[in-house]
Design a protein around this motif. Structure first.
Motif, PDB file in Angstrom:
ATOM      1  N   GLY A 238       0.913  -1.138  -0.118  1.00 32.38           N
ATOM      2  CA  GLY A 238      -0.028   0.141  -0.002  1.00 32.38           C
ATOM      3  C   GLY A 238       0.825   1.330  -0.185  1.00 32.38           C
ATOM      4  O   GLY A 238       2.123   1.165   0.618  1.00 32.38           O
ATOM      5  N   SER A 239       0.461   2.336  -0.569  1.00 36.38           N
ATOM      6  CA  SER A 239       1.191   3.593  -0.832  1.00 36.38           C
ATOM      7  C   SER A 239       0.882   4.262   0.707  1.00 36.38           C
ATOM      8  O   SER A 239       2.006   5.181   0.851  1.00 36.38           O
ATOM      9  CB  SER A 239       0.463   4.643  -1.509  1.00 36.38           C
ATOM     10  N   THR A 240       0.074   3.924   1.448  1.00 36.68           N
ATOM     11  CA  THR A 240      -0.067   4.558   2.868  1.00 36.68           C
ATOM     12  C   THR A 240      -0.850   3.356   3.617  1.00 36.68           C
ATOM     13  O   THR A 240      -0.979   2.535   3.217  1.00 36.68           O
ATOM     14  CB  THR A 240      -0.931   5.847   2.733  1.00 36.68           C
TER      15      THR A 240
END
Length: 344
Positions: A238-240
Motif C-alpha cells: 500500500g502507498s499509505t
C-alpha cells in the motif's frame, strides 16, 4: 382685732408629732419663713429681722424648708398647708389652725390644740410619704380575666407529591477485560495480551499470534469461534497505511464471514500500535443468512517495507465478546526488546 394672734414664730409639728421647725405668723397669715426650733425658745421667738413680702427691696434670709413641706410663694397654696378659708387637704374647713391667741387661753387648751394638730399632721405626712406626691391615686384597674380555650391546630393540607422521575441510568460500558497472559511475537518483536476467556496460538501457517474466544460447533459442522484476533506473518502492500488497510479489508472480511451482502463504516480512523502510527478500518457487516458482525483491519508500517496486518472480528450476537475488545488488544501490544525478530 383685740383677739387676733400677734406676729411671731410658732412651732410646725413634724411627722413624729414634735415640732422641729417654726413658721412665722405675721398677725394675719402664715408667711414662707421657716426656721429650726430655737433651743430654750419655748416654741415662740422674736420676729425675723427681714420679711421678704413686707420689704421686697431686701432679700429674705434663706431658711431651710421643713421636711415634707415646700416653700410656696406668698398668696399661693403651700405643699401641706391649705390656703386660709379654703378646704384643707386632710384638715377641717378653715385650713391650718392659727397660732394660739395670747391672753385668755389656758395652757391646757393650747396643749390640747397642739396635740390634735400634731395627730392630724402626722396622718397627712404619712399619706404624703406613702404616695410620693399630693395627687390622689385612683384604684388600680383590675386585670381582666382571660379565658384560654384550646384551639385545635389546623392540619395542613398535604399537597399531592409530584413523583420524582427515575433517572435513566447511563449506558453501561463494556467491562475492561482482564489480561491473564501475553503471547510473544518474535517476528515483529512485540508481545500480544491474552485476555480472560481467550486462548492463543503462536507461529501458525499464516499468523505469528492467533487468538480465539467463544468456540462452538458451526451450523454446517466443524469448529467456529465468536471472536478472533491475529497478527499476520506476511506484510500487505500500500502507498499509505490507510490505502493498505482499505485494500486488504474485503478479502479478510469475506474469509471470516461468508456471503457478506452489505457493510457500514464502524469508526475507521488513525491509530497507534506499540508506539508506531498506522490506520484502522472498522466495518459492521451483514451476511445473506442474516448474520452480523464487526471486522477490524489495521495496517502498520514494517521495518523491511510494506505493512504489518493486525486483523480481528467478533459476532454481533448474544454470547460474543464486546467489539471493543479488539481495540483493547491493539492498545495492549508492546514492543519486546528481548525478541530477535525484524519488528514492526
Amino acid at each position: 382685732m383685740s383677739n387676733s394672734t400677734p406676729p411671731g414664730w410658732y412651732p410646725v409639728p413634724g411627722a413624729d408629732g414634735t415640732a422641729g421647725h417654726e413658721r412665722w405668723w405675721d398677725g394675719a397669715a402664715w408667711t414662707s419663713d421657716v426656721r429650726p426650733v430655737q433651743a430654750g425658745g419655748g416654741g415662740l421667738a422674736d420676729a425675723p429681722t427681714q420679711v421678704s413680702w413686707q420689704t421686697p427691696q431686701q432679700s429674705a434670709p434663706a431658711q431651710p424648708p421643713a421636711y415634707g413641706y415646700g416653700a410656696p410663694q406668698q398668696g399661693t397654696p403651700g405643699y401641706g398647708y391649705p390656703v386660709q378659708n379654703q378646704p384643707g387637704y386632710g384638715y377641717p374647713q378653715g385650713g391650718y389652725p392659727p397660732p394660739p391667741t395670747p391672753g385668755g387661753t389656758k395652757p391646757g387648751v393650747v396643749i390640747g390644740i397642739v396635740a390634735g394638730v400634731l395627730a392630724v399632721v402626722g396622718i397627712v405626712v404619712a399619706i404624703v410619704a406613702g404616695s410620693g406626691d399630693d395627687t390622689p391615686r385612683a384604684d388600680p384597674t383590675p386585670t381582666p380575666t382571660v379565658t384560654v380555650t384550646d384551639t385545635p391546630t389546623p392540619t395542613p393540607t398535604k399537597r399531592p407529591s409530584t413523583p420524582t422521575p427515575t433517572p435513566t441510568p447511563p449506558p453501561s460500558l463494556p467491562p475492561v477485560p482482564v489480561i491473564k497472559d501475553t503471547a510473544a511475537d518474535t517476528q515483529h518483536s512485540i508481545t500480544v495480551p491474552i485476555f480472560q476467556g481467550w486462548d492463543a496460538q503462536t507461529d501458525t501457517s499464516h499468523s505469528t499470534v492467533s487468538l480465539g474466544s467463544g468456540r462452538y460447533t458451526c451450523p454446517t459442522g466443524g469448529s467456529c469461534i465468536r471472536g478472533q484476533f491475529s497478527v499476520e506473518k506476511d506484510t500487505i502492500p500500500g502507498s499509505t497505511a490507510r490505502a493498505a488497510a482499505e485494500a486488504a479489508m474485503p478479502t479478510y472480511a469475506g474469509a471470516i464471514f461468508a456471503g457478506i451482502t452489505s457493510h457500514t463504516d464502524a469508526g475507521s480512523s488513525s491509530t497507534t500500535v506499540a508506539g508506531v502510527s498506522g490506520y484502522a478500518v472498522r466495518w459492521h457487516i451483514t451476511t445473506s443468512d442474516g448474520t452480523k458482525g464487526y471486522v477490524l483491519m489495521v495496517a502498520v508500517p514494517a521495518k523491511g517495507g510494506g505493512y504489518v496486518a493486525f486483523e480481528g472480528g467478533v459476532d454481533d450476537a448474544a454470547g460474543a465478546p464486546d467489539p471493543g475488545v479488539l481495540d483493547q488488544i491493539l492498545k495492549g501490544i508492546k514492543q519486546d526488546g528481548s525478541a530477535s525478530g525484524s519488528g514492526t
